[in-house]
Design a protein around this motif. Structure first.
Motif, PDB file in Angstrom:
ATOM      1  N   ALA A  18     -20.006   6.645  -7.110  1.00 35.51           N
ATOM      2  CA  ALA A  18     -17.856   5.887  -8.073  1.00 35.51           C
ATOM      3  C   ALA A  18     -17.702   5.453  -8.646  1.00 35.51           C
ATOM      4  O   ALA A  18     -18.891   3.818  -9.257  1.00 35.51           O
ATOM      5  N   PRO A  19     -17.074   5.758 -10.101  1.00 40.90           N
ATOM      6  CA  PRO A  19     -16.870   4.551 -10.717  1.00 40.90           C
ATOM      7  C   PRO A  19     -15.516   3.767 -11.456  1.00 40.90           C
ATOM      8  O   PRO A  19     -14.989   3.697 -10.111  1.00 40.90           O
ATOM      9  N   HIS A  20     -16.483   2.568 -11.539  1.00 34.18           N
ATOM     10  CA  HIS A  20     -15.312   1.296 -11.750  1.00 34.18           C
ATOM     11  C   HIS A  20     -15.102   0.979 -13.085  1.00 34.18           C
ATOM     12  O   HIS A  20     -16.443   0.997 -13.875  1.00 34.18           O
ATOM     13  N   LEU A  21     -14.420   0.001 -13.013  1.00 34.35           N
ATOM     14  CA  LEU A  21     -14.354  -0.513 -14.684  1.00 34.35           C
ATOM     15  C   LEU A  21     -14.385  -2.095 -14.302  1.00 34.35           C
ATOM     16  O   LEU A  21     -13.991  -2.631 -13.241  1.00 34.35           O
ATOM     17  N   ARG A  22     -15.373  -2.709 -15.062  1.00 33.66           N
ATOM     18  CA  ARG A  22     -15.988  -4.136 -14.876  1.00 33.66           C
ATOM     19  C   ARG A  22     -15.979  -4.693 -15.572  1.00 33.66           C
ATOM     20  O   ARG A  22     -15.952  -3.986 -17.248  1.00 33.66           O
ATOM     21  N   GLY A  23     -15.591  -6.199 -15.960  1.00 38.29           N
ATOM     22  CA  GLY A  23     -15.496  -6.603 -17.319  1.00 38.29           C
ATOM     23  C   GLY A  23     -16.088  -8.233 -17.049  1.00 38.29           C
ATOM     24  O   GLY A  23     -15.851  -8.896 -15.631  1.00 38.29           O
ATOM     25  N   GLN A  24     -16.598  -9.020 -18.282  1.00 41.18           N
ATOM     26  CA  GLN A  24     -17.654 -10.015 -18.258  1.00 41.18           C
ATOM     27  C   GLN A  24     -16.369 -11.184 -18.178  1.00 41.18           C
ATOM     28  O   GLN A  24     -16.236 -10.839 -20.075  1.00 41.18           O
ATOM     29  N   TRP A  73     -19.642 -11.520 -13.898  1.00 43.07           N
ATOM     30  CA  TRP A  73     -18.854 -10.164 -13.812  1.00 43.07           C
ATOM     31  C   TRP A  73     -17.928  -9.654 -12.242  1.00 43.07           C
ATOM     32  O   TRP A  73     -17.797 -10.322 -11.669  1.00 43.07           O
ATOM     33  N   GLN A  74     -17.159  -8.807 -13.467  1.00 43.61           N
ATOM     34  CA  GLN A  74     -15.755  -8.493 -12.397  1.00 43.61           C
ATOM     35  C   GLN A  74     -15.252  -7.092 -12.383  1.00 43.61           C
ATOM     36  O   GLN A  74     -15.390  -7.043 -13.270  1.00 43.61           O
ATOM     37  N   ASN A  75     -14.834  -6.440 -11.499  1.00 40.67           N
ATOM     38  CA  ASN A  75     -13.961  -4.862 -11.477  1.00 40.67           C
ATOM     39  C   ASN A  75     -12.708  -4.670 -11.030  1.00 40.67           C
ATOM     40  O   ASN A  75     -12.287  -6.078 -10.920  1.00 40.67           O
TER      41      ASN A  75
END
Length: 414
Positions: free
Chosen positions: A237-243, A253-255
């Motif tokens: 499953a796709p997710h966006l994550r940011g550092q 990292w958080q999604n």
């Protein structure tokens, strides 16, 4: 090509709040009006054009959609002698300077079924479609479908249908983005349920470039955000994550589940603005955003348009958004309700707007008071409006009356 088309004029008759509208359309449009003045219904005219052009939908389904409720639900309550509903748009092709017009007029029959009264397509003054025609006269059931939605007859103007079909409405709800299962089987969800799938389905090179531009923009709104990328979990499953910058050297990292509502809304808005296609319809994009970010939203849209060429039509209540000096008077439309429906007035045509701006006021200072409810301050007296506070009857006396009735009932029961 459909990607080079632009809407340049919209005419409505008996469409929801609007008895009659005829306005010029520019690359950006900002709709300003009180609650229930018709901002969403104005945008829904473009959604209707999209719905009748999409395969699997079509005219009948578009009219009977629960959001519209059939012809009776669409027709303006102020309509009198002229009962039909009419939508007409003029378009311009940037590359060939060709001019197009599409018009549809419809009503309902004695069994409340939607029927097309007239449909026309005109290119550079030459009529390509004029209905009803001889075929319609021989088979009236044909008037339950537009030529726009039929591939066997729309070849000469199919790119017009493609353009209408690419119109995008977006009112992103962050919680829907966070519910991964909601995106399964969905496309073009107006509330952003398929946002992550859209990113995942985009070609990698394009996706990387877009996320990089969004990342640069987000550094202003979210200074701690160092990097964003697409990531897939163990199920695929796709997710966006940011550092995020953190006390640890490598950061954290958080999604999307941990992203703030404002961050997700801003990501969705910027992603959609970079898509090519028909107009992008945005409802109150200022929600969940800091006022300083809202102030630069028009500039952000303008920069995204510079790359995609996509028109953006925005409804808003935000004074901060309207304080952008780059908004032209021909880009702002004031929606003013009246006894005969809502009038749509370009801000520049109002005789006292320009002098007010020349005097140092902003568009927000002029437009918000002109479109707001006259007696909004009375809402502060909400407690006094409750039934228990009706004039001439005190709560104490009413209470005694109620107790007396109870005693009578008890006595009679014995």
């Amino acid at each position: 090509m459909s990607k080079d088309l632009r809407v340049r004029r919209l005419r409505l008759r008996n469409w929801k709040n609007f008895l009659q509208v005829d306005v010029e359309i520019h690359d950006r449009l900002f709709l300003v009006g009180a609650n229930a003045s018709g901002k969403s219904n104005f945008l829904d005219a473009f959604r209707f054009l999209r719905d009748i052009a999409q395969s699997g939908s079509g005219f009948r389904e578009a009219v009977l959609h629960p959001r519209r409720g059939g012809v009776s639900g669409i027709r303006c309550l102020a309509a009198r002698r002229y009962p039909d509903v009419e939508i007409a748009v003029d378009l311009e092709d940037k590359t060939s300077v060709a001019k197009w017009s599409y018009k549809i007029v419809f009503h309902q029959d004695s069994q409340r079924r939607p029927r097309i009264r007239r449909e026309s397509v005109v290119r550079d003054g030459q009529t390509l479609v004029a209905r009803p025609n001889d075929d319609d006269a021989a088979d009236p059931e044909r008037l339950t479908q537009t030529y726009l939605e039929q591939v066997n007859v729309n070849q000469a103007f199919r790119h017009l249908a493609v353009f209408f079909g690419s119109i995008r409405y977006l009112h992103l709800v962050p919680q829907f983005v966070r519910e991964a299962d909601r995106s399964v089987g969905r496309t073009n969800d107006p509330f952003g349920g398929d946002f992550l799938e859209q990113i995942a389905d985009t070609r990698e090179r394009t996706r990387t470039a877009r996320l990089a531009r969004i990342q640069r923009a987000l550094r202003v709104a979210v200074p701690q955000l160092k990097q964003i990328e697409l990531w897939r979990d163990a199920r695929g499953a796709p997710h966006l994550r940011g550092q995020y910058w953190h006390w640890r050297r490598q950061g954290a990292w958080q999604n999307e589940e941990q992203f703030s509502d404002g961050t997700l809304r801003l990501m969705g808005l910027l992603w959609a603005a970079m898509d090519k296609g028909g107009p992008l319809l945005l409802e109150e994009p200022e929600l969940s955003l800091h006022p300083e970010i809202v102030r630069v939203l028009p500039q952000m849209l303008a920069r995204a348009q510079g790359r995609s060429g996509r028109q953006a039509f925005v409804s808003t209540h935000s004074a901060d958004l309207l304080r952008d000096d780059g908004i032209g008077l021909d880009e702002a439309m004031l929606l003013i309700p009246g006894a005969d429906g809502t009038d749509v007035v370009p801000a520049g045509s109002n005789f006292d707007v320009r002098p007010s701006l020349d005097g140092g006021l902003s568009l927000a200072d002029v437009a918000i008071p002109k479109t707001g409810p006259e007696n909004a301050v009375q809402l502060a007296t909400f407690k006094d409006m409750l039934p228990c506070q009706l004039p001439g009857r005190s709560p104490r006396l009413r209470g005694q009356s109620g107790r007396a009735k109870d005693r009578r009932r008890n006595t009679e029961g014995r």
